[in-house]
Design a protein around this motif. Structure first.
Motif, PDB file in Angstrom:
ATOM      1  N   ARG A  10     -13.822   9.962  -0.708  1.00 37.29           N
ATOM      2  CA  ARG A  10     -14.734   8.777  -0.533  1.00 37.29           C
ATOM      3  C   ARG A  10     -15.856   9.203   0.488  1.00 37.29           C
ATOM      4  O   ARG A  10     -15.352  10.078   1.369  1.00 37.29           O
ATOM      5  CB  ARG A  10     -14.160   7.653  -0.006  1.00 37.29           C
ATOM      6  CG  ARG A  10     -12.968   7.182  -0.880  1.00 37.29           C
ATOM      7  CD  ARG A  10     -13.287   6.917  -2.223  1.00 37.29           C
ATOM      8  NE  ARG A  10     -12.354   6.095  -3.143  1.00 37.29           N
ATOM      9  CZ  ARG A  10     -11.869   6.384  -4.203  1.00 37.29           C
ATOM     10  NH1 ARG A  10     -12.466   7.488  -4.799  1.00 37.29           N
ATOM     11  NH2 ARG A  10     -10.975   5.759  -4.863  1.00 37.29           N
ATOM     12  N   ILE A  12     -17.883   8.459   3.373  1.00 40.55           N
ATOM     13  CA  ILE A  12     -17.642   7.215   4.302  1.00 40.55           C
ATOM     14  C   ILE A  12     -18.645   7.717   5.657  1.00 40.55           C
ATOM     15  O   ILE A  12     -18.491   8.555   6.208  1.00 40.55           O
ATOM     16  CB  ILE A  12     -16.373   6.977   4.949  1.00 40.55           C
ATOM     17  CG1 ILE A  12     -15.355   6.777   3.595  1.00 40.55           C
ATOM     18  CG2 ILE A  12     -16.036   6.020   6.057  1.00 40.55           C
ATOM     19  CD1 ILE A  12     -14.010   6.511   3.940  1.00 40.55           C
ATOM     20  N   ASP A  84     -19.745   5.194   0.010  1.00 44.98           N
ATOM     21  CA  ASP A  84     -18.860   4.430  -0.780  1.00 44.98           C
ATOM     22  C   ASP A  84     -18.380   3.180   0.349  1.00 44.98           C
ATOM     23  O   ASP A  84     -18.421   2.088   0.033  1.00 44.98           O
ATOM     24  CB  ASP A  84     -17.569   5.070  -1.203  1.00 44.98           C
ATOM     25  CG  ASP A  84     -17.753   6.065  -1.884  1.00 44.98           C
ATOM     26  OD1 ASP A  84     -18.507   5.861  -3.025  1.00 44.98           O
ATOM     27  OD2 ASP A  84     -17.171   7.256  -2.078  1.00 44.98           O
ATOM     28  N   TYR A  85     -18.296   3.724   1.380  1.00 47.69           N
ATOM     29  CA  TYR A  85     -18.084   2.652   2.708  1.00 47.69           C
ATOM     30  C   TYR A  85     -18.796   2.880   3.759  1.00 47.69           C
ATOM     31  O   TYR A  85     -18.967   4.247   4.211  1.00 47.69           O
ATOM     32  CB  TYR A  85     -16.542   2.860   3.048  1.00 47.69           C
ATOM     33  CG  TYR A  85     -15.579   2.501   2.080  1.00 47.69           C
ATOM     34  CD1 TYR A  85     -15.423   1.055   1.737  1.00 47.69           C
ATOM     35  CD2 TYR A  85     -15.064   3.727   1.258  1.00 47.69           C
ATOM     36  CE1 TYR A  85     -14.378   0.944   0.729  1.00 47.69           C
ATOM     37  CE2 TYR A  85     -14.061   3.141   0.206  1.00 47.69           C
ATOM     38  CZ  TYR A  85     -13.833   1.745  -0.295  1.00 47.69           C
ATOM     39  OH  TYR A  85     -13.088   1.546  -1.123  1.00 47.69           O
ATOM     40  N   THR A 112     -21.936   0.005  -2.062  1.00 48.41           N
ATOM     41  CA  THR A 112     -21.351   0.497  -0.802  1.00 48.41           C
ATOM     42  C   THR A 112     -20.771  -0.681  -0.271  1.00 48.41           C
ATOM     43  O   THR A 112     -21.116  -2.061  -0.477  1.00 48.41           O
ATOM     44  CB  THR A 112     -22.497   0.707   0.183  1.00 48.41           C
ATOM     45  OG1 THR A 112     -23.321   1.616  -0.299  1.00 48.41           O
ATOM     46  CG2 THR A 112     -21.847   0.928   1.582  1.00 48.41           C
ATOM     47  N   THR A 113     -19.491  -0.531   0.063  1.00 50.37           N
ATOM     48  CA  THR A 113     -18.767  -1.565   0.857  1.00 50.37           C
ATOM     49  C   THR A 113     -18.895  -1.499   2.250  1.00 50.37           C
ATOM     50  O   THR A 113     -18.874  -0.471   2.755  1.00 50.37           O
ATOM     51  CB  THR A 113     -17.152  -1.489   0.439  1.00 50.37           C
ATOM     52  OG1 THR A 113     -16.998  -1.886  -1.041  1.00 50.37           O
ATOM     53  CG2 THR A 113     -16.165  -2.249   1.092  1.00 50.37           C
ATOM     54  N   VAL A 115     -17.717  -2.428   6.140  1.00 50.20           N
ATOM     55  CA  VAL A 115     -16.191  -2.469   7.039  1.00 50.20           C
ATOM     56  C   VAL A 115     -16.591  -2.856   8.276  1.00 50.20           C
ATOM     57  O   VAL A 115     -17.065  -2.023   8.895  1.00 50.20           O
ATOM     58  CB  VAL A 115     -15.433  -1.360   6.529  1.00 50.20           C
ATOM     59  CG1 VAL A 115     -13.975  -1.883   7.300  1.00 50.20           C
ATOM     60  CG2 VAL A 115     -15.208  -0.883   5.518  1.00 50.20           C
ATOM     61  N   ARG A 178     -11.613  -3.088  -3.891  1.00 49.55           N
ATOM     62  CA  ARG A 178     -12.219  -2.385  -2.591  1.00 49.55           C
ATOM     63  C   ARG A 178     -11.251  -2.455  -1.352  1.00 49.55           C
ATOM     64  O   ARG A 178     -11.448  -1.312  -0.682  1.00 49.55           O
ATOM     65  CB  ARG A 178     -13.748  -2.527  -2.374  1.00 49.55           C
ATOM     66  CG  ARG A 178     -14.907  -2.713  -3.575  1.00 49.55           C
ATOM     67  CD  ARG A 178     -14.693  -1.317  -4.101  1.00 49.55           C
ATOM     68  NE  ARG A 178     -15.316  -0.239  -3.671  1.00 49.55           N
ATOM     69  CZ  ARG A 178     -16.604   0.474  -3.819  1.00 49.55           C
ATOM     70  NH1 ARG A 178     -17.111  -0.248  -4.420  1.00 49.55           N
ATOM     71  NH2 ARG A 178     -16.802   1.157  -2.957  1.00 49.55           N
ATOM     72  N   PHE A 182     -10.024   1.046   0.113  1.00 49.83           N
ATOM     73  CA  PHE A 182     -10.144   1.465   1.452  1.00 49.83           C
ATOM     74  C   PHE A 182      -8.967   1.514   2.397  1.00 49.83           C
ATOM     75  O   PHE A 182      -8.620   2.583   3.103  1.00 49.83           O
ATOM     76  CB  PHE A 182     -11.077   0.386   2.184  1.00 49.83           C
ATOM     77  CG  PHE A 182     -11.462   1.031   3.526  1.00 49.83           C
ATOM     78  CD1 PHE A 182     -12.493   1.923   3.686  1.00 49.83           C
ATOM     79  CD2 PHE A 182     -10.770   0.198   4.544  1.00 49.83           C
ATOM     80  CE1 PHE A 182     -12.595   2.197   5.136  1.00 49.83           C
ATOM     81  CE2 PHE A 182     -11.213   0.724   5.801  1.00 49.83           C
ATOM     82  CZ  PHE A 182     -12.012   1.781   6.141  1.00 49.83           C
TER      83      PHE A 182
END
Length: 344
Positions: A10, A12, A84-85, A112-113, A115, A178, A182
């Motif tokens: 991932r 990130i 991705d994050y 994109t997630t 967080v 997701r 994660f």
């Protein structure tokens, strides 16, 4: 909505690599399942040159440690390999920062997630409004970690509840996928850092009982949590303030239980003279998270008709302190004080 190949590392981005953010970088990189890009500010040159010096209750001593990439500004999303994050651990102070605007260059729509590992209650809706095609995960952290010029002391385990803050425009199964992905990456080094929950707002309210009262009242009084309790503040301020916060949560649909005040008061033993993060910020002259920690909760109280006299006054005093801090840092222009003699 894109789904991620199971074996692909991932990509990130961590925004806000202080103590909390740095330990997030460590957990993710050491999982072997992520390539982390950390955005640094004041400690950028130090970390680029020497790496981080970390003394961690979870990971031991790490010398000269760096994530995969270190940058000093928010990178633009890559069309070939988007993030991705995007993890946000920086303090949320709406008087001086707009989180959505800050992270926007790095967020790829439909992929994109986001967080949010930050303090506060109901910080997620503005992010969903700004990024309606992106999943949003939320997690109140309980870590104890402090960073100063590339040196991190991590003395309380990295643990947090993690859940989806539902975006009505997205499929719940996609959001859940997701969340699980994660959490599996963050927990990939055989430490259960992220505890997956189905209703993250419940856990946000639980932490609001501690943060909204201990954090704020310690900042105002300049006393640590134990000193307030020993000085009589436990029964005159702390417990009644927590009862008000629990009443707000209940009116919002979240019953935290009849023993929640005892539980939150006892969470930090009186034998431990703990200085909460907001008090530390005041000591340093840094603006504080008054709006997201207390202001948002009180706006729910006004909407639901909950009476909160102690929290109202706490908010008023804290806003005065915030005004002083913002003025000292140049965010507010105040007229110069006129000497008393000029009025005579």
């Amino acid at each position: 909505m894109s789904h991620l190949p199971r074996k692909q590392k991932r990509e990130i981005l961590v925004i806000g690599a202080g103590g909390v953010g740095t330990m997030a970088c460590v957990a993710l990189e050491r999982s072997g399942m992520a390539r982390v890009t950390a955005v640094l500010r004041s400690n950028y040159e130090k970390v680029v040159r020497d790496g981080f010096e970390i003394d961690s209750v979870d990971h031991g001593k790490l010398s000269g440690w760096r994530p995969s990439h270190v940058v000093n500004k928010i990178p633009d999303a890559s069309l070939q390999r988007p993030f991705d994050y995007v993890i946000v651990t920086m303090k949320n102070i709406p008087e001086i920062t707009n989180i959505a605007e800050i992270i926007a260059p790095s967020v790829t729509p439909n992929h994109t997630t986001i967080v949010l590992l930050q303090n506060g209650i109901y910080t997620e809706p503005p992010i969903i409004d700004a990024f309606p095609t992106n999943a949003v995960l939320s997690g109140p952290s309980y870590i104890g970690a402090h960073e100063r010029n590339g040196h991190v002391i991590h003395d309380d385990p990295d643990r947090y509840h993690l859940g989806v803050f539902h975006n009505t425009q997205l499929d719940r199964k996609y959001e859940q996928s997701r969340l699980e992905d994660f959490a599996s990456v963050y927990n990939g080094n055989n430490i259960e850092h992220a505890m997956v929950v189905q209703d993250i707002v419940h856990y946000r309210w639980r932490k609001a009982l501690w943060n909204g009262i201990y954090n704020t009242m310690c900042a105002i009084t300049q006393l640590d949590n134990a000193a307030i309790r020993r000085s009589g503040g436990e029964h005159s301020l702390i417990r009644p303030g927590m009862a008000e916060m629990a009443a707000i949560a209940k009116a919002d649909g979240y019953d935290l239980g009849e023993n929640i005040v005892d539980e939150m008061v006892d969470a930090t033993p009186i034998e431990l003279s703990f200085r909460p993060s907001m008090l530390v910020d005041v000591d340093k002259g840094n603006p504080v998270e008054v709006e997201v920690i207390l202001g948002n909760a009180l706006r729910v109280a006004r909407r639901e008709g909950v009476q909160t006299p102690i929290l109202d006054n706490t908010y008023r005093f804290l806003k005065l302190i915030q005004n002083r801090l913002l003025t000292a840092r140049g965010y507010i222009d105040e007229p110069k004080e006129i000497p008393t003699a000029d009025f005579i």
